[in-house]
Scaffold this motif. Sequence first.
Motif, PDB file in Angstrom:
ATOM      1  N   ALA A  53       0.824  -1.209   0.000  1.00  0.00           N
ATOM      2  CA  ALA A  53       0.000   0.000   0.000  1.00  0.00           C
ATOM      3  C   ALA A  53       0.855   1.255   0.000  1.00  0.00           C
ATOM      4  O   ALA A  53       0.657   2.159  -0.832  1.00  0.00           O
ATOM      5  N   PHE A  54       1.815   1.337   0.919  1.00  0.00           N
ATOM      6  CA  PHE A  54       2.625   2.547   1.011  1.00  0.00           C
ATOM      7  C   PHE A  54       3.579   2.675  -0.178  1.00  0.00           C
ATOM      8  O   PHE A  54       3.848   3.793  -0.640  1.00  0.00           O
ATOM      9  N   GLY A  55       4.081   1.546  -0.689  1.00  0.00           N
ATOM     10  CA  GLY A  55       4.938   1.596  -1.865  1.00  0.00           C
ATOM     11  C   GLY A  55       4.188   2.075  -3.089  1.00  0.00           C
ATOM     12  O   GLY A  55       4.637   2.979  -3.810  1.00  0.00           O
TER      13      GLY A  55
ATOM     14  N   TYR B  15       6.514  27.092  -2.745  1.00  0.00           N
ATOM     15  CA  TYR B  15       5.900  28.062  -1.833  1.00  0.00           C
ATOM     16  C   TYR B  15       4.467  28.434  -2.194  1.00  0.00           C
ATOM     17  O   TYR B  15       3.742  28.994  -1.356  1.00  0.00           O
ATOM     18  N   ILE B  16       4.032  28.135  -3.421  1.00  0.00           N
ATOM     19  CA  ILE B  16       2.666  28.495  -3.821  1.00  0.00           C
ATOM     20  C   ILE B  16       1.857  27.263  -4.216  1.00  0.00           C
ATOM     21  O   ILE B  16       0.800  26.986  -3.649  1.00  0.00           O
ATOM     22  N   THR B  17       2.377  26.514  -5.200  1.00  0.00           N
ATOM     23  CA  THR B  17       1.607  25.390  -5.740  1.00  0.00           C
ATOM     24  C   THR B  17       1.441  24.269  -4.718  1.00  0.00           C
ATOM     25  O   THR B  17       0.318  23.782  -4.504  1.00  0.00           O
ATOM     26  N   LEU B  18       2.532  23.847  -4.106  1.00  0.00           N
ATOM     27  CA  LEU B  18       2.471  22.703  -3.183  1.00  0.00           C
ATOM     28  C   LEU B  18       1.579  22.971  -1.974  1.00  0.00           C
ATOM     29  O   LEU B  18       0.751  22.115  -1.623  1.00  0.00           O
ATOM     30  N   PRO B  19       1.702  24.132  -1.301  1.00  0.00           N
ATOM     31  CA  PRO B  19       0.762  24.390  -0.192  1.00  0.00           C
ATOM     32  C   PRO B  19      -0.695  24.404  -0.626  1.00  0.00           C
ATOM     33  O   PRO B  19      -1.567  23.938   0.106  1.00  0.00           O
ATOM     34  N   PHE B  20      -0.961  24.939  -1.825  1.00  0.00           N
ATOM     35  CA  PHE B  20      -2.342  24.976  -2.301  1.00  0.00           C
ATOM     36  C   PHE B  20      -2.855  23.576  -2.614  1.00  0.00           C
ATOM     37  O   PHE B  20      -4.040  23.286  -2.442  1.00  0.00           O
ATOM     38  N   LEU B  21      -1.961  22.692  -3.084  1.00  0.00           N
ATOM     39  CA  LEU B  21      -2.359  21.331  -3.442  1.00  0.00           C
ATOM     40  C   LEU B  21      -2.474  20.403  -2.239  1.00  0.00           C
ATOM     41  O   LEU B  21      -2.832  19.241  -2.403  1.00  0.00           O
ATOM     42  N   LYS B  22      -2.178  20.890  -1.054  1.00  0.00           N
ATOM     43  CA  LYS B  22      -2.111  20.019   0.118  1.00  0.00           C
ATOM     44  C   LYS B  22      -3.406  19.247   0.338  1.00  0.00           C
ATOM     45  O   LYS B  22      -3.400  18.039   0.565  1.00  0.00           O
ATOM     46  N   ARG B  23      -4.541  19.922   0.238  1.00  0.00           N
ATOM     47  CA  ARG B  23      -5.829  19.241   0.473  1.00  0.00           C
ATOM     48  C   ARG B  23      -6.120  18.220  -0.624  1.00  0.00           C
ATOM     49  O   ARG B  23      -6.664  17.152  -0.361  1.00  0.00           O
ATOM     50  N   PHE B  24      -5.738  18.547  -1.859  1.00  0.00           N
ATOM     51  CA  PHE B  24      -5.955  17.604  -2.963  1.00  0.00           C
ATOM     52  C   PHE B  24      -5.048  16.384  -2.802  1.00  0.00           C
ATOM     53  O   PHE B  24      -5.451  15.256  -3.108  1.00  0.00           O
ATOM     54  N   ILE B  25      -3.842  16.609  -2.324  1.00  0.00           N
ATOM     55  CA  ILE B  25      -2.920  15.495  -2.066  1.00  0.00           C
ATOM     56  C   ILE B  25      -3.477  14.602  -0.968  1.00  0.00           C
ATOM     57  O   ILE B  25      -3.432  13.366  -1.063  1.00  0.00           O
ATOM     58  N   LEU B  26      -4.013  15.216   0.084  1.00  0.00           N
ATOM     59  CA  LEU B  26      -4.588  14.434   1.182  1.00  0.00           C
ATOM     60  C   LEU B  26      -5.785  13.619   0.699  1.00  0.00           C
ATOM     61  O   LEU B  26      -5.950  12.457   1.087  1.00  0.00           O
ATOM     62  N   ILE B  27      -6.615  14.214  -0.155  1.00  0.00           N
ATOM     63  CA  ILE B  27      -7.768  13.485  -0.698  1.00  0.00           C
ATOM     64  C   ILE B  27      -7.287  12.263  -1.481  1.00  0.00           C
ATOM     65  O   ILE B  27      -7.794  11.152  -1.321  1.00  0.00           O
ATOM     66  N   ALA B  28      -6.298  12.480  -2.350  1.00  0.00           N
ATOM     67  CA  ALA B  28      -5.777  11.374  -3.168  1.00  0.00           C
ATOM     68  C   ALA B  28      -5.140  10.299  -2.302  1.00  0.00           C
ATOM     69  O   ALA B  28      -5.337   9.099  -2.541  1.00  0.00           O
ATOM     70  N   VAL B  29      -4.384  10.697  -1.286  1.00  0.00           N
ATOM     71  CA  VAL B  29      -3.711   9.726  -0.413  1.00  0.00           C
ATOM     72  C   VAL B  29      -4.734   8.883   0.343  1.00  0.00           C
ATOM     73  O   VAL B  29      -4.609   7.648   0.423  1.00  0.00           O
ATOM     74  N   VAL B  30      -5.752   9.533   0.904  1.00  0.00           N
ATOM     75  CA  VAL B  30      -6.764   8.794   1.670  1.00  0.00           C
ATOM     76  C   VAL B  30      -7.504   7.795   0.780  1.00  0.00           C
ATOM     77  O   VAL B  30      -7.650   6.611   1.119  1.00  0.00           O
ATOM     78  N   LEU B  31      -7.972   8.267  -0.368  1.00  0.00           N
ATOM     79  CA  LEU B  31      -8.724   7.386  -1.274  1.00  0.00           C
ATOM     80  C   LEU B  31      -7.865   6.231  -1.767  1.00  0.00           C
ATOM     81  O   LEU B  31      -8.311   5.077  -1.828  1.00  0.00           O
ATOM     82  N   ARG B  32      -6.621   6.524  -2.118  1.00  0.00           N
ATOM     83  CA  ARG B  32      -5.767   5.471  -2.660  1.00  0.00           C
ATOM     84  C   ARG B  32      -5.301   4.500  -1.583  1.00  0.00           C
ATOM     85  O   ARG B  32      -5.169   3.302  -1.844  1.00  0.00           O
ATOM     86  N   LEU B  33      -5.042   4.975  -0.383  1.00  0.00           N
ATOM     87  CA  LEU B  33      -4.645   4.061   0.688  1.00  0.00           C
ATOM     88  C   LEU B  33      -5.762   3.074   1.003  1.00  0.00           C
ATOM     89  O   LEU B  33      -5.511   1.874   1.190  1.00  0.00           O
ATOM     90  N   ILE B  34      -6.984   3.578   1.077  1.00  0.00           N
ATOM     91  CA  ILE B  34      -8.114   2.696   1.368  1.00  0.00           C
ATOM     92  C   ILE B  34      -8.238   1.623   0.293  1.00  0.00           C
ATOM     93  O   ILE B  34      -8.400   0.435   0.589  1.00  0.00           O
ATOM     94  N   GLU B  35      -8.146   2.034  -0.982  1.00  0.00           N
ATOM     95  CA  GLU B  35      -8.282   1.069  -2.073  1.00  0.00           C
ATOM     96  C   GLU B  35      -7.098   0.120  -2.140  1.00  0.00           C
ATOM     97  O   GLU B  35      -7.255  -1.067  -2.440  1.00  0.00           O
ATOM     98  N   ALA B  36      -5.893   0.626  -1.873  1.00  0.00           N
ATOM     99  CA  ALA B  36      -4.707  -0.232  -1.909  1.00  0.00           C
ATOM    100  C   ALA B  36      -4.754  -1.284  -0.806  1.00  0.00           C
ATOM    101  O   ALA B  36      -4.359  -2.439  -1.014  1.00  0.00           O
ATOM    102  N   PHE B  37      -5.240  -0.900   0.371  1.00  0.00           N
ATOM    103  CA  PHE B  37      -5.357  -1.862   1.466  1.00  0.00           C
ATOM    104  C   PHE B  37      -6.382  -2.949   1.133  1.00  0.00           C
ATOM    105  O   PHE B  37      -6.242  -4.091   1.563  1.00  0.00           O
ATOM    106  N   LYS B  38      -7.408  -2.586   0.381  1.00  0.00           N
ATOM    107  CA  LYS B  38      -8.446  -3.556   0.036  1.00  0.00           C
ATOM    108  C   LYS B  38      -8.110  -4.359  -1.219  1.00  0.00           C
ATOM    109  O   LYS B  38      -8.918  -5.201  -1.626  1.00  0.00           O
ATOM    110  N   ASN B  39      -6.973  -4.104  -1.830  1.00  0.00           N
ATOM    111  CA  ASN B  39      -6.646  -4.746  -3.107  1.00  0.00           C
ATOM    112  C   ASN B  39      -6.759  -6.259  -3.015  1.00  0.00           C
ATOM    113  O   ASN B  39      -6.132  -6.894  -2.166  1.00  0.00           O
ATOM    114  N   PHE B  40      -7.577  -6.821  -3.877  1.00  0.00           N
ATOM    115  CA  PHE B  40      -7.721  -8.279  -3.940  1.00  0.00           C
ATOM    116  C   PHE B  40      -7.571  -8.789  -5.365  1.00  0.00           C
ATOM    117  O   PHE B  40      -6.837  -9.747  -5.614  1.00  0.00           O
ATOM    118  N   THR B  41      -8.232  -8.133  -6.310  1.00  0.00           N
ATOM    119  CA  THR B  41      -8.236  -8.602  -7.692  1.00  0.00           C
ATOM    120  C   THR B  41      -6.836  -8.637  -8.277  1.00  0.00           C
ATOM    121  O   THR B  41      -6.456  -9.579  -8.968  1.00  0.00           O
TER     122      THR B  41
END
Length: 309
Positions: free
Chosen positions: A91-93, A220-246
């Motif tokens: 998952a983390f990899g 200093y501008i783009t990365l701080p602004f993207l922080k919430r979008f990065i968190l959304i992607a990380v949460v969604l992908r971690l959940i799906e990666a942990f459930k990976n079965f197929t």
Amino acid sequence: MATLSTRTHDAPIARKKKSKMNAPAIILLAPAVLLLLSVTLYPFLYLLYTSFFSQNLMNPSAKAWIGFGNYAALFKDADVIRGFTNTLVFAFGAVGIQMILGTLIALILDKDLPGMKAITIMMLIPMSITPIVGALTWKYLLTPPFGWVGYYLQKLGIIDQPIVFLGSGFSAMMSMIALDVWNWTPFVALILLAGLKSRPHDQLEAASIDGARRYQVFIYITLPFLKRFILIAVVLRLIEAFKNFTGVFGLTNGGPGNSTLLASLVVYRKALESFQIGYAAAIAFIFLILLSIITTPLIGRLQKEITND
């Protein structure tokens, strides 16, 4: 004093009106809430209830209460421990690589270059393929002597002989991670691209006027602004990666040996191959707790980012 008395008298009336206004909303929301509880809370409670029993599908009448016996057994089970460890590595990899590649792809697609819209549409192809089809296709491509990957690497002189990618624990795990990266990096890139498109242009123009370099604008501008979008992607992908079965089922089925055995596959084997329903429920419940421990701080951080906006 008269004003204070009037406000005190009007407060209960205002609360009463507010409660009357909320009553229709509660009535309209009630069916949806009941449906949501029926498909989430009930299965959760039933899973927890089943985990306290010794139950075998081959002999349902022999169901017996054993308390925390299943939980005590799973912490001594080498397959369960291996499955949880492999799941964390996978998952983390996979998510880590997806975040790096997704960010780079999003930055490229954000440029107003010709053909970017066509490339964005083509990125959706991996996501549109049925997961089992993708896993079996990758298995065919990676397995010698008919696999294209080893064949063309040999033709190009990169390797002397075809590599058995699924023949060792390390290369098999890397193959699983590569499959997940291929499948879901476009998803991460699209989320971050949406964030890039919503950046405030006044800050970018001010940075350009001040002579800021591209990497400074990104840090200093783009990365701080993207922080919430990065968190959304990380949460969604971690959940799906942990459930990976197929992916693991179609590509390696946990092999070679148990080197790519994931927690989801352990639950599947215990429940539908060994028919130990109670034991599988206990493993699934601990797995749910582990996933909650990992994702809850991220969700809390995301809520804080949204609140502070």
